[in-house]
Design an enzyme around this catalytic site. Structure first.
Site, PDB file in Angstrom:
ATOM      1  N   ASP A  51       1.195  -1.034   0.002  1.00 32.54           N
ATOM      2  CA  ASP A  51      -0.653  -0.290   0.264  1.00 32.54           C
ATOM      3  C   ASP A  51       0.518   1.546   0.311  1.00 32.54           C
ATOM      4  O   ASP A  51       2.076   1.397   0.334  1.00 32.54           O
ATOM      5  CB  ASP A  51      -1.061   0.100   1.268  1.00 32.54           C
ATOM      6  CG  ASP A  51      -1.847   1.028   1.249  1.00 32.54           C
ATOM      7  OD1 ASP A  51      -2.496   1.685   0.115  1.00 32.54           O
ATOM      8  OD2 ASP A  51      -2.282   1.585   2.384  1.00 32.54           O
ATOM      9  N   GLY A  52       0.410   1.355  -1.199  1.00 30.20           N
ATOM     10  CA  GLY A  52       1.094   3.504  -0.734  1.00 30.20           C
ATOM     11  C   GLY A  52       0.387   4.153  -0.275  1.00 30.20           C
ATOM     12  O   GLY A  52      -1.007   4.739  -0.223  1.00 30.20           O
ATOM     13  N   GLU A 109       1.563   3.788  -4.915  1.00 31.96           N
ATOM     14  CA  GLU A 109       1.273   2.396  -5.011  1.00 31.96           C
ATOM     15  C   GLU A 109       1.934   1.509  -5.937  1.00 31.96           C
ATOM     16  O   GLU A 109       2.394   0.774  -5.745  1.00 31.96           O
ATOM     17  CB  GLU A 109       0.094   2.797  -5.842  1.00 31.96           C
ATOM     18  CG  GLU A 109      -1.101   3.446  -4.834  1.00 31.96           C
ATOM     19  CD  GLU A 109      -1.976   2.437  -3.732  1.00 31.96           C
ATOM     20  OE1 GLU A 109      -1.240   1.309  -3.220  1.00 31.96           O
ATOM     21  OE2 GLU A 109      -2.851   2.884  -3.225  1.00 31.96           O
ATOM     22  N   ASP A 125      -5.097  -2.084  -3.170  1.00 36.02           N
ATOM     23  CA  ASP A 125      -6.349  -1.697  -2.266  1.00 36.02           C
ATOM     24  C   ASP A 125      -6.199  -0.398  -3.518  1.00 36.02           C
ATOM     25  O   ASP A 125      -6.963   0.634  -3.938  1.00 36.02           O
ATOM     26  CB  ASP A 125      -6.521  -0.498  -0.940  1.00 36.02           C
ATOM     27  CG  ASP A 125      -5.854  -0.028  -0.874  1.00 36.02           C
ATOM     28  OD1 ASP A 125      -4.469   1.048  -1.317  1.00 36.02           O
ATOM     29  OD2 ASP A 125      -5.888   0.146   0.414  1.00 36.02           O
ATOM     30  N   HIS A 128      -9.116   0.704   3.879  1.00 38.07           N
ATOM     31  CA  HIS A 128      -9.611   1.071   5.223  1.00 38.07           C
ATOM     32  C   HIS A 128     -10.766   0.234   5.395  1.00 38.07           C
ATOM     33  O   HIS A 128     -12.307   0.639   5.553  1.00 38.07           O
ATOM     34  CB  HIS A 128     -10.065   2.564   5.031  1.00 38.07           C
ATOM     35  CG  HIS A 128      -8.534   3.556   4.737  1.00 38.07           C
ATOM     36  ND1 HIS A 128      -7.494   3.689   5.647  1.00 38.07           N
ATOM     37  CD2 HIS A 128      -8.790   4.249   3.020  1.00 38.07           C
ATOM     38  CE1 HIS A 128      -6.612   4.085   4.389  1.00 38.07           C
ATOM     39  NE2 HIS A 128      -7.456   4.646   3.146  1.00 38.07           N
ATOM     40  N   ASP A 137      -1.118  -0.122   5.367  1.00 39.15           N
ATOM     41  CA  ASP A 137      -1.546   1.380   5.301  1.00 39.15           C
ATOM     42  C   ASP A 137      -1.341   2.273   6.887  1.00 39.15           C
ATOM     43  O   ASP A 137      -0.573   3.464   6.305  1.00 39.15           O
ATOM     44  CB  ASP A 137      -3.229   1.634   5.288  1.00 39.15           C
ATOM     45  CG  ASP A 137      -3.260   3.550   5.206  1.00 39.15           C
ATOM     46  OD1 ASP A 137      -3.441   3.495   4.057  1.00 39.15           O
ATOM     47  OD2 ASP A 137      -4.117   3.762   6.908  1.00 39.15           O
TER      48      ASP A 137
END
Length: 153
Positions: free
Chosen positions: A9-10, A50, A72, A127, A137
């Site tokens: 995740d970025g 990302e 995501d 999230h 995250d």
């Protein structure tokens, strides 16, 4: 071929603005072993973060692997699962909207890595209730916090 699970995740604070701070979080899972990695960056964008998270995660693998890669980022996952990559290459790195594909160098590196590893891209909801995605995250945010503190931002 070893089977590896990767979550990547970025994120970016101030996306699209000067002096934006970005970061990524990565979790590599092989059998019962978990490895967490985080890194912060200056002057970047969310999409670059990302892509960089996925690229750096794949670069950590020491041999060709079968990879389930969870992200995501619709930007990353859809580019592979919906055939955007092939269309961009066929069209000289131009989108269907006749714009130059952004981050071409990163896409080319990621393509190279997907030719080395057998990668299956899996979209997860950001999230939500995916524990490992949420941890990535959190790692990305810790990396950004550390970079901001280190640079008095």
């Amino acid at each position: 071929m070893k089977k590896v699970i990767i979550y990547a995740d970025g994120g970016c604070r101030g996306n699209g603005k000067d002096n934006a701070i970005g970061g990524y979080g990565i979790i590599l899972k092989y059998k019962d072993h978990l490895k967490e990695v985080k890194k912060g960056f200056k002057n970047t964008t969310n999409n670059i973060m990302e892509l960089t998270a996925v690229i750096d995660a794949l670069l950590m693998l020491k041999e060709p692997c079968e990879v389930d890669l969870y992200s995501d980022s619709a930007y990353v996952v859809n580019a592979f699962n919906n055939g955007w990559i092939e269309k961009w290459q066929r069209n000289g790195w131009v989108t269907s909207g006749k714009n130059k594909v952004k981050n071409k160098e990163l896409w080319e590196k990621l393509i190279e890595l997907t030719n080395y590893h057998k990668v299956r891209f899996i979209k997860v909801e950001g999230h939500s209730d995916d524990e490992l995605n949420n941890r990535c995250d959190e790692l990305a945010n810790i990396a950004m916090d550390e970079l901001e503190k280190e640079n008095n931002i």
